[in-house]
Design an enzyme around this catalytic site. Structure first.
Site, PDB file in Angstrom:
ATOM      1  N   LYS A 102       0.838  -1.196   0.000  1.00 29.88           N
ATOM      2  CA  LYS A 102       0.000   0.000   0.000  1.00 29.88           C
ATOM      3  C   LYS A 102       0.876   1.251   0.000  1.00 29.88           C
ATOM      4  O   LYS A 102       2.046   1.223   0.384  1.00 29.88           O
ATOM      5  CB  LYS A 102      -0.899   0.003   1.240  1.00 29.88           C
ATOM      6  CG  LYS A 102      -1.852  -1.196   1.317  1.00 29.88           C
ATOM      7  CD  LYS A 102      -2.949  -1.101   0.275  1.00 29.88           C
ATOM      8  CE  LYS A 102      -3.927  -2.262   0.375  1.00 29.88           C
ATOM      9  NZ  LYS A 102      -3.421  -3.494  -0.264  1.00 29.88           N
ATOM     10  N   ASP A 103       0.271   2.369  -0.396  1.00 25.33           N
ATOM     11  CA  ASP A 103       0.986   3.638  -0.463  1.00 25.33           C
ATOM     12  C   ASP A 103       1.578   4.016   0.890  1.00 25.33           C
ATOM     13  O   ASP A 103       1.013   3.723   1.941  1.00 25.33           O
ATOM     14  CB  ASP A 103       0.030   4.751  -0.910  1.00 25.33           C
ATOM     15  CG  ASP A 103      -0.441   4.564  -2.336  1.00 25.33           C
ATOM     16  OD1 ASP A 103      -1.308   3.723  -2.545  1.00 25.33           O
ATOM     17  OD2 ASP A 103       0.070   5.254  -3.228  1.00 25.33           O
ATOM     18  N   ARG A 104       2.692   4.696   0.828  1.00 25.45           N
ATOM     19  CA  ARG A 104       3.318   5.182   2.063  1.00 25.45           C
ATOM     20  C   ARG A 104       2.638   6.462   2.551  1.00 25.45           C
ATOM     21  O   ARG A 104       2.243   6.564   3.706  1.00 25.45           O
ATOM     22  CB  ARG A 104       4.807   5.436   1.835  1.00 25.45           C
ATOM     23  CG  ARG A 104       5.481   6.032   3.073  1.00 25.45           C
ATOM     24  CD  ARG A 104       6.927   6.373   2.830  1.00 25.45           C
ATOM     25  NE  ARG A 104       7.512   6.977   4.023  1.00 25.45           N
ATOM     26  CZ  ARG A 104       8.759   7.415   4.105  1.00 25.45           C
ATOM     27  NH1 ARG A 104       9.550   7.310   3.055  1.00 25.45           N
ATOM     28  NH2 ARG A 104       9.216   7.954   5.202  1.00 25.45           N
TER      29      ARG A 104
ATOM     30  N   GLN B  18       3.750   5.078  -8.326  1.00 20.14           N
ATOM     31  CA  GLN B  18       4.330   4.296  -7.223  1.00 20.14           C
ATOM     32  C   GLN B  18       5.202   3.168  -7.740  1.00 20.14           C
ATOM     33  O   GLN B  18       6.124   2.706  -7.064  1.00 20.14           O
ATOM     34  CB  GLN B  18       3.223   3.716  -6.340  1.00 20.14           C
ATOM     35  CG  GLN B  18       2.282   4.746  -5.749  1.00 20.14           C
ATOM     36  CD  GLN B  18       1.034   4.951  -6.595  1.00 20.14           C
ATOM     37  OE1 GLN B  18       1.103   5.013  -7.817  1.00 20.14           O
ATOM     38  NE2 GLN B  18      -0.103   5.076  -5.955  1.00 20.14           N
TER      39      GLN B  18
END
Length: 420
Positions: free
Chosen positions: A82-84, A170
């Site tokens: 998942k995105d940071r 990403q």
């Protein structure tokens, strides 16, 4: 080159002006909630927890949890990264019968990380999810103007079948857009050049850039180990391994497999984006099959990428009826050693991209580092978000929608914002 300049090379599907604005001003502006199959919870061998994190990379969070409870991080399973720079919710599994481990998990306290016991189930592996729910806030736009432009863009995209299914930034790196370049060098067996790209590439505005520049200029590993900040743990691990073995190939092999595979996946993603952009540029439809195209089945709105078939003149009408009913989608290539390429116009584009890149499918066997071999596959060309909603507020717009696994919310927003 930052990610906006990088993505400027990929064509938009709609021609209406974008709304502009910014996302991820705050982590709470990008909320992701994972959806996994209910069948995962039919097992009883593993502890299942819902992991909520804020401003943490998935792998970094997993490693920190493992360190705190005293287990190897490889014992913790998860279905997707998942995105940071976000607030994310995802499931993790820990396969153990130890009551002590559960006690440690239930009492664990880590800043910006929380764990909620969700029951028992099967061990999670990458890809074992259905998709993700998103809530994304776009700021720094005039709400009224942005609302009208969004309506215009969505009306245009409805006719064209959806959003272009580009891999998001990403995949490549937000500031150091180099993952795909490292991947290509690894495919070619140029381990030293790949290492210098990964370790030495710098932007000039990131912590550790001076150390990267010094290494790029001198190649001095001893000095790099003195200068590289401790938080660059993957870079330091590679430097230590090279110091020990004098082999950049072995230095890459020291990285966790999910991390080193990112480089190959990133290059595959770049090639897919390039093919998709070329199809848009040439005015070929994404929501209509052409002779030679390869389409995948769609079930309950979710593409089944493993079930594909090639379109012929004889089946063209039948397939396009399936596409109109939402039962099939046109695909593009995730190039690999076992890739099935399209024929016709799409086949020409696919082969042209391979030729321009100087890459053959055989090279994806990675004979010099077989753990990175990639068979390839197909991926749908369009994104069709489910439960798509949006509304204005005093600082901009808020979007909510669901996407299948492997599909990027930032690619949906890119088409609306047109900020690249």
């Amino acid at each position: 080159m930052d990610y906006k300049e990088f993505f400027s090379h990929f064509k938009y599907l709609s021609s209406s002006p974008g709304i502009g604005g910014k996302i991820k001003t705050y982590p709470e502006d990008f909320i992701v909630k994972e959806k996994i199959p209910k069948s995962i919870f039919k097992g009883n061998k593993c502890l299942m927890y819902l992991l909520k994190k804020r401003n943490w990379e998935t792998m970094a969070a997993i490693k920190e949890i493992a360190k705190r409870i005293g287990i190897d991080y490889k014992q913790i399973g998860f279905a997707g990264t998942k995105d940071r720079h976000a607030v994310t919710y995802q499931y993790i599994s820990i396969c153990t019968e130890s009551e002590e481990i559960k006690k440690r998990l239930d009492s664990l306290e880590i800043s910006d990380i929380s764990l909620e016991f969700a029951g028992y189930g099967k061990r999670l592996k990458l890809g074992m999810l259905l998709g993700n729910y998103f809530q994304i806030t776009v700021r720094d736009v005039n709400p009224d103007t942005a609302l009208e432009r969004t309506k215009e863009i969505l009306a245009e995209l409805k006719v064209k079948g959806g959003f272009p299914n580009y891999f998001g930034y990403q995949r490549f790196g937000e500031k150091r857009v180099i993952n795909h370049e490292v991947g290509k060098l690894l495919l070619k067996g140029n381990f030293e050049e790949a290492a210098f790209k990964f370790l030495g590439e710098y932007t000039g505005d990131m912590i550790g850039d001076e150390a990267r520049r010094n290494f790029l200029e001198s190649g001095d590993v001893e000095k790099a180990l003195e200068e590289f900040p401790n938080f660059l743990r993957y870079e330091r691990a590679m430097l230590y391994k090279y110091k020990e073995t004098k082999s950049w190939k072995k230095a890459f092999a020291v990285l966790p497999r999910p991390i080193v595979r990112i480089f190959i996946h990133s290059y595959q993603s770049y090639l897919f984006n390039k093919v998709l952009s070329r199809r848009i540029e040439e005015g070929l439809p994404l929501n209509e099959a052409l002779p030679g195209d390869i389409v995948c089945q769609v079930k309950r709105g979710l593409p089944i990428r493993s079930k594909t078939f090639k379109v012929t003149e004889r089946t063209l009408r039948f397939v396009n009826e399936k596409i109109k009913k939402g039962e099939a989608m046109v695909t593009g290539p995730i190039f690999g050693f076992a890739s099935r390429l399209a024929d016709g116009e799409m086949g020409r584009i696919e082969r042209e991209v391979l030729e321009e890149e100087g890459i053959t499918l055989e090279e994806f066997k990675m004979k010099h580092l077989k753990i990175l071999a990639e068979p390839g596959g197909r991926r749908e060309l369009l994104i069709k978000p489910k439960k798509f909603r949006y509304r204005a507020f005093e600082e901009g717009l808020i979007f909510r929608f669901f996407l299948p696994k492997g599909v990027y919310a930032t690619s949906v927003l890119r088409e609306i914002m047109k900020d690249h």
